[in-house]
Design a protein around this motif. Structure first.
Motif, mmCIF file in Angstrom:
data_model
loop_
_atom_site.group_PDB
_atom_site.id
_atom_site.type_symbol
_atom_site.label_atom_id
_atom_site.label_comp_id
_atom_site.label_asym_id
_atom_site.label_seq_id
_atom_site.Cartn_x
_atom_site.Cartn_y
_atom_site.Cartn_z
ATOM 1 N N MET A 119 0.826 -1.201 0.000
ATOM 2 C CA MET A 119 0.000 0.000 0.000
ATOM 3 C C MET A 119 0.865 1.257 0.000
ATOM 4 S SD MET A 119 -2.366 1.660 2.963
ATOM 5 C CE MET A 119 -0.922 1.742 3.980
ATOM 6 N N GLU A 120 0.557 2.140 -0.938
ATOM 7 C CA GLU A 120 1.166 3.466 -0.939
ATOM 8 C C GLU A 120 0.061 4.484 -1.087
ATOM 9 O OE1 GLU A 120 4.373 4.188 -3.759
ATOM 10 O OE2 GLU A 120 4.731 2.022 -3.775
ATOM 11 N N TYR A 121 0.269 5.651 -0.485
ATOM 12 C CA TYR A 121 -0.768 6.670 -0.634
ATOM 13 C C TYR A 121 -0.131 8.046 -0.540
ATOM 14 C CZ TYR A 121 -0.443 7.751 4.313
ATOM 15 O OH TYR A 121 0.014 8.135 5.531
ATOM 16 N N ARG A 122 -0.875 9.041 -1.029
ATOM 17 C CA ARG A 122 -0.463 10.420 -0.811
ATOM 18 C C ARG A 122 -1.718 11.277 -0.716
ATOM 19 N NH1 ARG A 122 0.613 10.085 -6.519
ATOM 20 N NH2 ARG A 122 -0.747 11.535 -7.648
ATOM 21 N N SER A 123 -1.571 12.382 -0.030
ATOM 22 C CA SER A 123 -2.669 13.315 0.134
ATOM 23 C C SER A 123 -2.545 14.375 -0.948
ATOM 24 C CB SER A 123 -2.580 13.947 1.536
ATOM 25 O OG SER A 123 -3.808 14.535 1.867
ATOM 26 N N GLU A 124 -3.671 14.676 -1.618
ATOM 27 C CA GLU A 124 -3.607 15.634 -2.734
ATOM 28 C C GLU A 124 -4.933 16.364 -2.874
ATOM 29 O OE1 GLU A 124 -1.473 14.179 -6.356
ATOM 30 O OE2 GLU A 124 -3.281 14.853 -7.373
ATOM 31 N N ASN A 125 -4.942 17.662 -2.718
ATOM 32 C CA ASN A 125 -6.158 18.483 -2.857
ATOM 33 C C ASN A 125 -7.307 17.982 -1.988
ATOM 34 O OD1 ASN A 125 -4.811 19.957 -4.871
ATOM 35 N ND2 ASN A 125 -5.491 18.496 -6.431
ATOM 36 N N GLY A 126 -6.981 17.535 -0.798
ATOM 37 C CA GLY A 126 -8.044 17.079 0.098
ATOM 38 C C GLY A 126 -8.501 15.655 -0.163
ATOM 39 N N ASN A 127 -7.933 15.021 -1.180
ATOM 40 C CA ASN A 127 -8.257 13.624 -1.460
ATOM 41 C C ASN A 127 -7.079 12.732 -1.094
ATOM 42 O OD1 ASN A 127 -10.633 14.558 -2.686
ATOM 43 N ND2 ASN A 127 -9.602 14.736 -4.675
ATOM 44 N N ILE A 128 -7.347 11.457 -0.960
ATOM 45 C CA ILE A 128 -6.262 10.493 -0.790
ATOM 46 C C ILE A 128 -6.128 9.707 -2.091
ATOM 47 C CG2 ILE A 128 -5.549 8.368 0.384
ATOM 48 C CD1 ILE A 128 -5.270 10.747 2.207
ATOM 49 N N ILE A 129 -4.917 9.686 -2.617
ATOM 50 C CA ILE A 129 -4.631 8.849 -3.775
ATOM 51 C C ILE A 129 -3.978 7.586 -3.233
ATOM 52 C CG2 ILE A 129 -3.517 8.710 -6.034
ATOM 53 C CD1 ILE A 129 -5.361 11.138 -5.752
ATOM 54 N N PHE A 149 -6.588 4.252 -6.612
ATOM 55 C CA PHE A 149 -7.905 4.657 -6.113
ATOM 56 C C PHE A 149 -7.880 6.087 -5.607
ATOM 57 C CE2 PHE A 149 -7.217 0.192 -5.804
ATOM 58 C CZ PHE A 149 -8.402 -0.374 -6.234
ATOM 59 N N ILE A 150 -9.041 6.727 -5.630
ATOM 60 C CA ILE A 150 -9.173 8.054 -5.051
ATOM 61 C C ILE A 150 -10.228 8.003 -3.959
ATOM 62 C CG2 ILE A 150 -9.700 10.483 -5.470
ATOM 63 C CD1 ILE A 150 -9.039 9.972 -8.435
ATOM 64 N N LEU A 151 -9.847 8.389 -2.753
ATOM 65 C CA LEU A 151 -10.808 8.546 -1.666
ATOM 66 C C LEU A 151 -11.058 10.049 -1.541
ATOM 67 C CD1 LEU A 151 -9.002 5.911 -1.032
ATOM 68 C CD2 LEU A 151 -10.066 6.030 1.230
ATOM 69 N N TYR A 152 -12.247 10.469 -1.962
ATOM 70 C CA TYR A 152 -12.535 11.893 -2.056
ATOM 71 C C TYR A 152 -12.753 12.529 -0.687
ATOM 72 C CZ TYR A 152 -13.095 10.912 -6.996
ATOM 73 O OH TYR A 152 -12.865 10.526 -8.281
ATOM 74 N N ASN A 153 -12.341 13.784 -0.595
ATOM 75 C CA ASN A 153 -12.615 14.580 0.588
ATOM 76 C C ASN A 153 -12.244 13.844 1.874
ATOM 77 O OD1 ASN A 153 -13.500 16.853 1.922
ATOM 78 N ND2 ASN A 153 -15.644 16.200 1.949
ATOM 79 N N THR A 154 -11.058 13.267 1.859
ATOM 80 C CA THR A 154 -10.614 12.457 2.988
ATOM 81 C C THR A 154 -9.249 12.944 3.467
ATOM 82 O OG1 THR A 154 -11.754 10.540 2.058
ATOM 83 C CG2 THR A 154 -10.091 10.104 3.734
ATOM 84 N N SER A 155 -9.170 13.278 4.749
ATOM 85 C CA SER A 155 -7.893 13.720 5.289
ATOM 86 C C SER A 155 -6.988 12.515 5.526
ATOM 87 C CB SER A 155 -8.110 14.451 6.618
ATOM 88 O OG SER A 155 -8.529 13.526 7.600
ATOM 89 N N GLU A 156 -5.707 12.810 5.650
ATOM 90 C CA GLU A 156 -4.756 11.730 5.929
ATOM 91 C C GLU A 156 -5.095 11.047 7.254
ATOM 92 O OE1 GLU A 156 -0.715 12.927 5.680
ATOM 93 O OE2 GLU A 156 0.063 10.913 6.080
ATOM 94 N N GLU A 157 -5.509 11.866 8.213
ATOM 95 C CA GLU A 157 -5.837 11.290 9.521
ATOM 96 C C GLU A 157 -7.031 10.338 9.436
ATOM 97 O OE1 GLU A 157 -7.294 13.931 12.488
ATOM 98 O OE2 GLU A 157 -7.433 12.286 13.935
ATOM 99 N N GLU A 158 -8.074 10.767 8.709
ATOM 100 C CA GLU A 158 -9.255 9.893 8.567
ATOM 101 C C GLU A 158 -8.899 8.618 7.808
ATOM 102 O OE1 GLU A 158 -12.799 11.781 6.991
ATOM 103 O OE2 GLU A 158 -13.596 9.858 6.370
ATOM 104 N N PHE A 159 -8.060 8.767 6.794
ATOM 105 C CA PHE A 159 -7.635 7.593 6.034
ATOM 106 C C PHE A 159 -6.917 6.595 6.935
ATOM 107 C CE2 PHE A 159 -4.150 5.503 3.648
ATOM 108 C CZ PHE A 159 -4.924 4.655 2.880
ATOM 109 N N LEU A 160 -5.994 7.101 7.729
ATOM 110 C CA LEU A 160 -5.178 6.215 8.564
ATOM 111 C C LEU A 160 -5.950 5.618 9.734
ATOM 112 C CD1 LEU A 160 -1.799 8.188 8.600
ATOM 113 C CD2 LEU A 160 -2.352 6.095 7.326
#
Length: 269
Positions: A1-11, A62-73
Motif C-alpha cells: 500500500m502506498e498513498y499520498r494526500s492531494e487536494n483534500g483527497n487520498i490517492i 484509487f481516489i478517496l474523495y474529501n478524505t484527510s490523511e488522519e481519517e484515512f489512517l
DNA sequence: TTCCAGGCGTATC
DNA sequence: GATACGCATGGA
C-alpha cells in the motif's frame, strides 16, 4: 500500500483490490455504484456514520474523495484491511485447483472490517432474502434515522413501528437483537474476545441468529477469518468440490476462502 | 403464475 | 439430532 494526500483527497495505490468485487459481493449492503465519471468505477457508501466516495482511477489506483490523511489512517485503512497482503493469501489458497480458479476469477476481493452491530442487523435481514431487497431494507432503515441506528435506538421500536421497512418476519428478530444488545445481555465487545465456539453460541441466543448469521457476524463484523458461513451457494460448492470439507491449508482463513468461492460459484456459467 | 432468495424457529419423531 | 414446514416480500 502506498498513498499520498492531494487536494483534500487520498490517492491510494493498492494491489489486489477491486471496488466491484469488494463492495458489491454481498458482504456489505450500504455501498452504491455511482454513474461512471470518465470511465471510472465509483462508489458511495458508509462505515458507521462516515460517508465515503471512492473511485478506481486506473489499475490498482484509487481516489478517496474529501478524505484527510488522519481519517484515512484511522478509519479507511483499517476498514479496507489494507495492512493485509491478499496476494500472499491468494498464493496460499491457490494450492487447490478450484480455489485457484476462484482467486483468479475475483482476485480483487478484500474482507471489509465492518461494525459488528450493523452486521447483526444486516445478516438478520439477509435470511431467506435476496441482495437487492436486503439493500432496500437497510437503506430505508438508515434513511429513517439519518444514520445507521444504534441498538439503543432500535430497542424502542415495535413490529408495527418497523412496518415501513417491509422486512417481513425479520422485524421481530431485529428488535430482539436490539433489546438484548442495548441491555448488555449481548456484549459485542465481549463476544469479540471469546473463543469462537462460545462466541457462536452466545450470538445464537438472539432470535433470528442461527449458524449462518452468527458466522457472518463473526467474519464480517469481528474479523474472525476462521469463520465460514455456509449459505445455499457455499453448500453447492462444498457438495460439488469439497465433500470431505475444505483442505487443511485454508486453516485460519476459511472465511477469506469463502469469499472467493462465493463470488466464483455465483458467477459460474 | 410459480419459484426463489447469503435461514431460522417450531413441531414432530 | 434429524427432518419438514411456514414465513413476508418482491424480483425474475
Amino acid at each position: 500500500m502506498e498513498y499520498r494526500s492531494e487536494n483534500g483527497n487520498i490517492i491510494l495505490f493498492q494491489e489486489d483490490f477491486n471496488l466491484d468485487e469488494t463492495l458489491d459481493c454481498g458482504q456489505a449492503f450500504r455501498w452504491e455504484r455511482a454513474a461512471e465519471e470518465d470511465g471510472r468505477c465509483t462508489y458511495n457508501g458508509f462505515f458507521l456514520d462516515k460517508p465515503l466516495k471512492i473511485s478506481e482511477a486506473e489499475e490498482s489506483c484509487f481516489i478517496l474523495y474529501n478524505t484527510s490523511e488522519e481519517e484515512f489512517l484511522t478509519v479507511w485503512k483499517d476498514y479496507f484491511d489494507l495492512d493485509t497482503d491478499y496476494g500472499k493469501i491468494k498464493q496460499r489458497l491457490s494450492a487447490d485447483d478450484t480455489l485457484k480458479k476462484a482467486c483468479e476469477f475475483a482476485g480483487g476481493i478484500r474482507l471489509l472490517k465492518q461494525d459488528s452491530w450493523e452486521c447483526i442487523c444486516s445478516f438478520i435481514i439477509s435470511q431467506n432474502n435476496n441482495i437487492p431487497r436486503i439493500k432496500g431494507i437497510i437503506s430505508r432503515l438508515c434513511e429513517h434515522y439519518g444514520h445507521f441506528p444504534s441498538a439503543a435506538e432500535m430497542a424502542s421500536e415495535t413490529v408495527e413501528s418497523l412496518e415501513y421497512l417491509r422486512s417481513g418476519f425479520r422485524a421481530k428478530y431485529l428488535i430482539d437483537a436490539a433489546v438484548k444488545t442495548a441491555s448488555g445481555e449481548i456484549d459485542l465487545n465481549e463476544i469479540e474476545k471469546m473463543d469462537i465456539q462460545q462466541a457462536r453460541q452466545k450470538l445464537m441466543t438472539v432470535k433470528g441468529i442461527g449458524p449462518k448469521v452468527a458466522e457472518c457476524v463473526l467474519l464480517f463484523g469481528m474479523y474472525r477469518t476462521e469463520a465460514f458461513p455456509v449459505d445455499v451457494w457455499i453448500k453447492r460448492v462444498m457438495e460439488k468440490y469439497y465433500p470431505d470439507g475444505l483442505p487443511s491449508f485454508t486453516a485460519g482463513i476459511e472465511g477469506i476462502a469463502q469469499q472467493y468461492l462465493f463470488h466464483y460459484i455465483r458467477n459460474l456459467k
